[in-house]
Write a protein that holds these residues in place. Structure first.
Motif, PDB file in Angstrom:
ATOM      1  N   ARG A  43       9.096  19.110  23.703  1.00  0.00           N
ATOM      2  CA  ARG A  43       9.733  18.416  22.586  1.00  0.00           C
ATOM      3  C   ARG A  43      11.119  18.983  22.316  1.00  0.00           C
ATOM      4  NH1 ARG A  43       6.796  17.247  16.757  1.00  0.00           N
ATOM      5  NH2 ARG A  43       8.460  15.997  15.849  1.00  0.00           N
ATOM      6  N   ASP A  67      -2.806  14.971  24.704  1.00  0.00           N
ATOM      7  CA  ASP A  67      -1.541  15.410  25.243  1.00  0.00           C
ATOM      8  C   ASP A  67      -1.290  14.814  26.631  1.00  0.00           C
ATOM      9  OD1 ASP A  67      -3.495  16.798  26.511  1.00  0.00           O
ATOM     10  OD2 ASP A  67      -2.769  18.805  26.021  1.00  0.00           O
ATOM     11  N   HIS A 120       3.790  21.852  24.706  1.00  0.00           N
ATOM     12  CA  HIS A 120       4.158  20.703  23.872  1.00  0.00           C
ATOM     13  C   HIS A 120       5.456  20.967  23.124  1.00  0.00           C
ATOM     14  CE1 HIS A 120       3.859  17.525  20.840  1.00  0.00           C
ATOM     15  NE2 HIS A 120       3.983  18.465  19.920  1.00  0.00           N
ATOM     16  N   ALA A 125      -3.113  22.520  18.387  1.00  0.00           N
ATOM     17  CA  ALA A 125      -3.548  22.033  19.696  1.00  0.00           C
ATOM     18  C   ALA A 125      -5.026  22.353  19.858  1.00  0.00           C
ATOM     19  CB  ALA A 125      -2.742  22.688  20.814  1.00  0.00           C
ATOM     20  N   VAL A 147      -3.077  17.249  20.663  1.00  0.00           N
ATOM     21  CA  VAL A 147      -2.104  17.908  19.806  1.00  0.00           C
ATOM     22  C   VAL A 147      -1.952  17.058  18.558  1.00  0.00           C
ATOM     23  CG1 VAL A 147       0.269  18.712  19.555  1.00  0.00           C
ATOM     24  CG2 VAL A 147      -0.882  18.912  21.765  1.00  0.00           C
TER      25      VAL A 147
END
Length: 655
Positions: free
Chosen positions: A377, A100, A373, A270, A288
């Protein structure tokens, strides 16, 4: 299923020995690599009715056009070959853990005549010893700067080193005693190598010996009245202690271990790992990955261990690996990693104590990394625009669906049937516009009829509010408002796309409800959970979006949010109805006091956990009534079976 049957190996042709297998697509590309103790038993499990396979496995099997295998002697050889093939072919259906972020390493170029210490990122190189990775480059640079007082090894680049040798004058670090200056011959290569070895031993966790040695030298210098040397050693000791303070002791037994934890949802996983050396956290790293098969936590750990250690540096393999769940073949992994390390490696799940507490901390980091994450996104404007454009193009819409509404129905064997409506605008959730529905016109478990009722009620409200609203022009354009209050009427906004959870039956029901109301300009689609197919009205074949499509990811997030919202509503109503039904037979307890109890405790679980005295504290409830209530809920607790939620599908299940 015909495609899978067309390339199914003949009965008895698959060997029963350990081995590794590859599925290839029609163009010959490897799409999946796996290992098995018994190839025949494992491969046969793929060639069954597609409806009995996990959706992702079914997608892989129907995508492939052939399968081949290689027999090996042992399970360890199978593990090694599987790793080699995954690295070589990069199959699309294997889990791929990607960082990540890029983590910094502390590297010592032990392969050079005069080794250098430096901070870097990226792939490892031969002839270099690595420590870490660490969370922040600045933190490790501070530590190195402190340690160079005690271990004055070379830290300059090759250019600076050569130039100092040519002019016969060391750089600034040589003048301030943070480098032994081997470039000008102040120390020999052997003497410099000894300094490097001490530095590496200290970074590897052997710290107490150096601290004691410097303390002895400091006291000896003070007794010899060499106070200048004693003061310098005192400062060196302070630098060592300050460097050690940056790495707190987490395991008092001086354990060398990698502590691994996962956070997962139906779409992604993750992974976080803490590197503990000498009982201290030396570094942290995270990955991830998209979930591409049906495996649970144990299978995810299996994939992760393979990718992390199988091709790594033997020096990076610790004596102990702490995991949240043992992989199916953990003894095979222990043998493989033990062979690579040159000594025994234990893989186990911590049950209690400091190690368990540390793994819970790592798990919290993994959960935060997964949430971050998803937030990044979802919040990225370019990504959201691309997702909406992909949905528009894939579904043939006239314009991008800036407002998407998704509907889901939830029930338990036909009882307490509810539905949810979630709203996403510009690819982001608008929770203030979420709505809940209680299904009233459908008896029993009938998701299709329930979907028809929900769509009918929602869009009848749309038509009613549009008819009774006036259009007002504002600085931002026209806005539908309530003529009496002037407030926006939220149900008066038409969506650009209606998404229903389900396949053709649910889509047909939603489309029929819109047509009966005369609404013909709002597109409808359904997202089926089994294979993540997008269904359109009156079409025999679904729309298949690529697994990496941002449009599919957005539809999945909307569908999952509708699941969550519906389940929350269903569980709340079910809890209330259970409280009311349990209390129906309590003498002297009427409807008003039942509602008072429900409002006070909120759920049957909390009421069951309450004492008689706590129940008696509720206004209107006396001691005798409290005892009767306690007896009623205690008797009911033995009759009710537990209810759980299937996290993969969002369905409510009975235990």
């Amino acid at each position: 299923m015909s495609r899978a049957l067309s390339y199914r190996p003949a009965p008895g042709s698959i060997p029963t020995q350990p081995g590794v297998y590859r599925f290839r697509d029609p163009r010959g590309r490897v799409v999946y690599v796996g290992k098995a103790k018994n190839l025949r038993a494992r491969l046969s499990s793929y060639f069954q009715d597609v409806g009995h396979l996990h959706p992702r496995t079914a997608t892989m099997v129907t995508t492939a056009a052939s399968v081949e295998w290689t027999v090996v002697k042992t399970e360890v050889e199978a593990l090694q070959l599987e790793y080699s093939w995954i690295k070589e072919f990069d199959p699309r259906f294997n889990v791929k853990y990607r960082d990540d972020k890029s983590y910094p390493w502390l590297a010592v170029t032990v392969g050079e005549e005069f080794p250098r210490v430096m901070v870097g990122r990226g792939a490892k190189r031969k002839g270099t010893r690595y420590f870490g990775p660490y969370s922040h480059a600045w933190a490790i640079r501070e530590t190195v700067d402190l340690l160079l007082r005690v271990f004055p090894m070379r830290s300059c680049s090759n250019g600076v080193f050569k130039r100092s040798g040519q002019i016969g004058r060391p750089c600034l670090l040589g003048y301030i005693d943070k480098c032994a200056a081997p470039c000008v011959g102040n120390v020999t290569a052997e003497e410099h190598r000894a300094i490097v070895d001490d530095f590496c031993d200290f970074m590897a966790g052997q710290t107490s010996a150096f601290v004691r040695r410097i303390e002895r030298e400091m006291y000896a210098a003070a007794e010899a009245l060499d106070f200048e040397k004693a003061a310098r050693l005192r400062d060196d000791l302070g630098a060592l202690n300050k460097a050690l303070e940056k790495q707190a002791v987490v395991l008092g037994d001086g354990t060398d271990a990698d502590v691994i934890a996962l956070a997962e949802d139906p779409l992604e996983v993750a992974v976080q790992i803490f590197y503990v050396r000498g009982g201290r956290i030396r570094g942290q790293r995270g990955w991830v990955a998209d979930r591409v098969d049906e495996g649970g936590t144990a299978e995810l750990v299996d994939d992760f261990l393979l990718q992390l250690y199988a091709g790594g540096d033997p020096d990076s393999i610790p004596r102990e690996i702490l995991v949240p769940a043992l992989p199916p073949d953990h003894t095979t992994y222990e043998q493989l990693l033990g062979d690579l390390r040159g000594s025994r490696v234990a893989i186990r799940v911590p049950q209690r104590g400091d190690k368990r507490a540390l793994q819970e901390t790592v798990a919290q980091n993994a959960a935060q990394a997964l949430a971050l994450h998803k937030t990044k996104r979802a919040s990225d404007l370019t990504t959201r625009n691309r997702a909406l454009e992909e949905i528009q193009q894939s579904l043939g819409l006239d314009e991008a669906p800036l407002r998407i509404e998704c509907y889901d129905v939830s029930n338990l064997q036909g009882t307490e049937v509810v539905a949810s409506m979630v709203v996403f605008e510009d690819g982001l959730a608008r929770k203030s516009e979420y709505r809940r529905f209680v299904i009233r016109g459908v008896d029993g478990q009938n998701d299709v009829a329930s979907m028809h009722e929900v769509i009918t009620r929602r869009f009848r409200r749309l038509l009613d509010e549009q008819a009774s609203s006036t259009e007002r022009i504002t600085e931002d354009g026209p806005m539908l408002v309530d003529p009496e209050t002037g407030r926006p009427r939220k149900f008066a906004y038409a969506p650009g796309l209606v998404v229903v959870d389900g396949g053709p039956p649910q889509v047909a029901a939603a489309q029929r409800a819109l047509e009966e109301l005369g609404v013909v300009d709002i597109p409808v689609c359904g997202l089926a959970k089994r294979l993540e197919e997008v269904w359109l009205p009156d079409q025999e074949d679904p729309v298949i979006l690529p697994r990496t499509s941002e449009g599919l990811y957005l539809l999945q997030r909307i569908r999952d949010e509708a699941h969550r919202f519906a389940i929350t509503h269903h569980r709340s109503r079910r809890s209330k109805s259970m409280v009311e039904s349990v209390l129906d037979d309590v003498p002297g307890l009427g409807e008003v006091r039942r509602k008072t109890l429900l409002k006070h405790f909120g759920s049957l679980k909390k009421l069951r956990a309450a004492t008689v005295a706590e129940i008696a504290d509720v206004p209107g409830i006396g001691p005798r009534t409290a005892e009767a209530i306690k007896g009623a809920v205690a008797q009911a607790s033995g009759q009710n079976r537990p209810v759980s939620v299937n996290t993969a599908t969002g369905e409510i299940e009975e235990g």
